[in-house]
Design a protein around this motif. Structure first.
Motif, PDB file in Angstrom:
ATOM      1  N   UNK A  85     -27.200  20.593  38.454  1.00 12.97           N
ATOM      2  CA  UNK A  85     -26.257  21.640  38.063  1.00 12.97           C
ATOM      3  C   UNK A  85     -25.609  21.427  36.704  1.00 12.97           C
ATOM      4  N   UNK A  86     -25.690  20.225  36.173  1.00 14.35           N
ATOM      5  CA  UNK A  86     -24.958  19.942  34.945  1.00 14.35           C
ATOM      6  C   UNK A  86     -23.467  19.866  35.241  1.00 14.35           C
ATOM      7  N   UNK A  87     -22.660  20.235  34.264  1.00 10.35           N
ATOM      8  CA  UNK A  87     -21.203  20.073  34.409  1.00 10.35           C
ATOM      9  C   UNK A  87     -20.555  21.210  35.197  1.00 10.35           C
ATOM     10  N   UNK A  88     -21.169  21.613  36.256  1.00  6.65           N
ATOM     11  CA  UNK A  88     -20.570  22.659  37.088  1.00  6.65           C
ATOM     12  C   UNK A  88     -19.731  21.980  38.156  1.00  6.65           C
ATOM     13  N   UNK A  89     -18.568  21.479  37.730  1.00  5.62           N
ATOM     14  CA  UNK A  89     -17.754  20.633  38.595  1.00  5.62           C
ATOM     15  C   UNK A  89     -17.254  21.370  39.828  1.00  5.62           C
ATOM     16  N   UNK A  90     -16.919  22.599  39.651  1.00  6.25           N
ATOM     17  CA  UNK A  90     -16.402  23.332  40.808  1.00  6.25           C
ATOM     18  C   UNK A  90     -17.496  23.505  41.855  1.00  6.25           C
ATOM     19  N   UNK A  91     -18.709  23.746  41.372  1.00  8.43           N
ATOM     20  CA  UNK A  91     -19.838  23.898  42.291  1.00  8.43           C
ATOM     21  C   UNK A  91     -20.138  22.569  42.990  1.00  8.43           C
ATOM     22  N   UNK A  92     -20.090  21.520  42.209  1.00 12.95           N
ATOM     23  CA  UNK A  92     -20.346  20.189  42.771  1.00 12.95           C
ATOM     24  C   UNK A  92     -19.282  19.840  43.804  1.00 12.95           C
ATOM     25  N   UNK A  93     -18.038  20.210  43.496  1.00 14.92           N
ATOM     26  CA  UNK A  93     -16.939  19.827  44.397  1.00 14.92           C
ATOM     27  C   UNK A  93     -17.039  20.529  45.751  1.00 14.92           C
ATOM     28  N   UNK A  94     -17.736  21.666  45.779  1.00 21.50           N
ATOM     29  CA  UNK A  94     -17.879  22.353  47.067  1.00 21.50           C
ATOM     30  C   UNK A  94     -18.726  21.554  48.043  1.00 21.50           C
ATOM     31  N   UNK A  95     -19.498  20.625  47.516  1.00 15.07           N
ATOM     32  CA  UNK A  95     -20.360  19.810  48.375  1.00 15.07           C
ATOM     33  C   UNK A  95     -19.752  18.454  48.698  1.00 15.07           C
ATOM     34  N   UNK A  96     -18.559  18.223  48.167  1.00 21.30           N
ATOM     35  CA  UNK A  96     -17.859  16.977  48.493  1.00 21.30           C
ATOM     36  C   UNK A  96     -16.503  17.330  49.096  1.00 21.30           C
ATOM     37  N   UNK A  97     -16.448  17.505  50.384  1.00 16.05           N
ATOM     38  CA  UNK A  97     -15.218  17.935  51.032  1.00 16.05           C
ATOM     39  C   UNK A  97     -14.045  17.015  50.697  1.00 16.05           C
ATOM     40  N   UNK A  98     -12.943  17.643  50.318  1.00 17.88           N
ATOM     41  CA  UNK A  98     -11.746  16.855  50.031  1.00 17.88           C
ATOM     42  C   UNK A  98     -11.652  16.370  48.595  1.00 17.88           C
ATOM     43  N   UNK A  99     -12.715  16.547  47.853  1.00 18.56           N
ATOM     44  CA  UNK A  99     -12.689  16.131  46.446  1.00 18.56           C
ATOM     45  C   UNK A  99     -12.537  17.366  45.558  1.00 18.56           C
ATOM     46  N   UNK A 100     -11.706  17.240  44.539  1.00 19.37           N
ATOM     47  CA  UNK A 100     -11.498  18.379  43.647  1.00 19.37           C
ATOM     48  C   UNK A 100     -12.419  18.283  42.439  1.00 19.37           C
ATOM     49  N   UNK A 101     -12.599  19.429  41.823  1.00 13.83           N
ATOM     50  CA  UNK A 101     -13.457  19.441  40.634  1.00 13.83           C
ATOM     51  C   UNK A 101     -12.899  18.523  39.550  1.00 13.83           C
ATOM     52  N   UNK A 102     -11.571  18.538  39.424  1.00  9.26           N
ATOM     53  CA  UNK A 102     -10.943  17.705  38.392  1.00  9.26           C
ATOM     54  C   UNK A 102     -11.191  16.218  38.665  1.00  9.26           C
ATOM     55  N   UNK A 103     -11.071  15.858  39.917  1.00 12.17           N
ATOM     56  CA  UNK A 103     -11.268  14.461  40.296  1.00 12.17           C
ATOM     57  C   UNK A 103     -12.707  14.033  40.042  1.00 12.17           C
ATOM     58  N   UNK A 104     -13.632  14.900  40.401  1.00 10.89           N
ATOM     59  CA  UNK A 104     -15.051  14.582  40.199  1.00 10.89           C
ATOM     60  C   UNK A 104     -15.369  14.494  38.711  1.00 10.89           C
ATOM     61  N   UNK A 105     -14.820  15.432  37.978  1.00 15.01           N
ATOM     62  CA  UNK A 105     -15.048  15.438  36.528  1.00 15.01           C
ATOM     63  C   UNK A 105     -14.532  14.144  35.901  1.00 15.01           C
ATOM     64  N   UNK A 106     -13.304  13.758  36.269  1.00 12.84           N
ATOM     65  CA  UNK A 106     -12.742  12.524  35.727  1.00 12.84           C
ATOM     66  C   UNK A 106     -13.568  11.308  36.143  1.00 12.84           C
ATOM     67  N   UNK A 107     -13.982  11.315  37.379  1.00  9.94           N
ATOM     68  CA  UNK A 107     -14.759  10.178  37.875  1.00  9.94           C
ATOM     69  C   UNK A 107     -16.103  10.090  37.152  1.00  9.94           C
ATOM     70  N   UNK A 108     -16.658  11.230  36.899  1.00 14.06           N
ATOM     71  CA  UNK A 108     -17.921  11.264  36.159  1.00 14.06           C
ATOM     72  C   UNK A 108     -17.726  10.689  34.758  1.00 14.06           C
TER      73      UNK A 108
END
Length: 352
Positions: A85-108
């Motif tokens: 998906x590339x940097x589609x953090x919101x889309x990615x976050x939908x597959x990680x319950x409880x994790x936000x797009x911002x958190x995933x983006x920062x972690x990445x």
DNA sequence: AACAAGAACAACCGCTGCAAC
DNA sequence: GGTTGCAGCGGTTGTTCTTGT
């Protein structure tokens, strides 16, 4: 025309949230729902803009948020999803319950990107990059090459560095090849940057007609030219055009002491060659010529989408969301390589 | 113990897409 | 069809924390 951004409101508080503010926001949303974010702050008695409230709620205060370190499974999933998906953090976050797009983006950005780089994988393309592998290991290679504790002086002082391994040499050769191959694509440019610092334009240094470096002899010449350059000497070396302009480094930057440009020890970049391995390196260098350029981002291919994670609808939605799709080569990068004015590398740029 | 550098994280900013009018 | 308001997204910045010297 247009509307003013909500955060332009005067007197609205910015910065970290206090516990009191958090409690107000939680209480309000529990009792009333968030409704219109724009009007929420006033109703909740908060001196914040609606956007800030929404962000605070969605990223930290929501009751279903999972805190704590990412598990290895989550890491793997993020990498897997990012490759599709590339940097589609919101889309990615939908597959990680409880994790936000911002958190995933920062972690990445802070963990996973580095992890992939250390593994020699381009975090953008998710493809193996031999050059990146070498570059990311450069500090280790350099430290091992300097393990004798002496400052590098003469690159053609062949016997001076017996402890240097052939592997390190080959790595350095490849790095130099990669760097110079890229530089060769450009035309000569000015010899100083916007800061007025002298710039080492290797293309100027070597002459634009020089063939790409494919053997150790050429690299030796490069090294020789580098030292001549750093010493302020412009004495031409046979077969290599003289560089334009002079660079007279400060006394403390002469080769033989700590050779620095803009504070960076460029002496460490010099290529040491052991004559016993010249033939091997030559062959290896030939075999491992500069890898073909990899697109900055892969072309999106919906057939790659993993149906374990996405429904058909999500796949098509994601595909349309990625618009335009991945660019094979960013225009700015292409321009950097072809526009003589745009291509003005300093050592900091190169080392970066 | 003090300081500097780097890493990690929280929050902001600007842009985009969409819906309502 | 154009304008406006809003929510959401992704990139970036600023602050805090941690580690090394």
């Amino acid at each position: 025309m247009g509307r003013s951004p909500c955060c332009d409101e005067r007197g609205v508080k910015k910065g970290p949230w206090t516990q009191e503010e958090d409690e107000k926001l939680i209480d309000y949303i529990k009792n009333n729902g968030h409704g219109s974010w724009r009007h929420l702050p006033r109703s909740a008695g908060l001196n914040r803009c609606g956007k800030s409230c929404r962000l605070r709620w969605t990223n930290y205060l929501r009751p279903d948020i999972k805190r704590g370190k990412f598990t290895e499974e989550e890491e793997a999933l993020i990498i897997h999803l990012h490759s599709m998906l590339g940097n589609k953090w919101s889309l990615i976050s939908t597959k990680l319950p409880g994790r936000t797009d911002n958190e995933i983006k920062n972690y990445w950005n802070t963990h996973l990107k580095k992890k992939l780089l250390l593994m020699g994988i381009d975090p953008v393309t998710h493809r193996r990059r031999p050059d990146l592998e070498l570059l990311t290991n450069l500090p280790n290679l350099i430290s091992s090459s300097n393990s004798t504790g002496r400052v590098l002086t003469n690159s053609w002082d062949i016997n001076a560095f017996q402890l240097q391994s052939d592997v390190v040499q080959l790595a350095q050769v490849q790095i130099m090849q990669s760097l110079l191959h890229a530089l060769m694509a450009s035309s000569p440019s000015s010899s100083s940057n916007s800061n007025g610092h002298p710039h080492l334009n290797l293309n100027t240094l070597l002459g634009s007609s020089l063939a790409p470096l494919r053997n150790v002899n050429n690299i030796l010449e490069v090294n020789r030219q580098l030292e001549a350059f750093l010493n302020g000497s412009t004495a031409p070396v046979a077969g290599i055009p003289q560089m334009a302009g002079n660079y007279d480094p400060p006394q403390d930057q002469k080769v033989g002491s700590e050779t620095k440009i803009d504070g960076i020890n460029v002496g460490k970049l010099q290529v040491m060659l052991n004559p016993n391995t010249i033939h091997e390196i030559n062959a290896a260098a030939e075999a491992t010529s500069v890898p073909s350029l990899v697109p900055a981002s892969p072309e999106i291919d919906t057939t790659l989408f993993d149906h374990h994670f996405f429904s058909s609808n999500e796949i098509s939605a994601a595909n349309s969301a990625i618009s335009p799709p991945f660019h094979p080569c960013p225009e700015s990068d292409a321009q950097r390589l072809t526009d003589p004015d745009a291509f003005d590398l300093g050592w900091e740029d190169i080392l970066e």
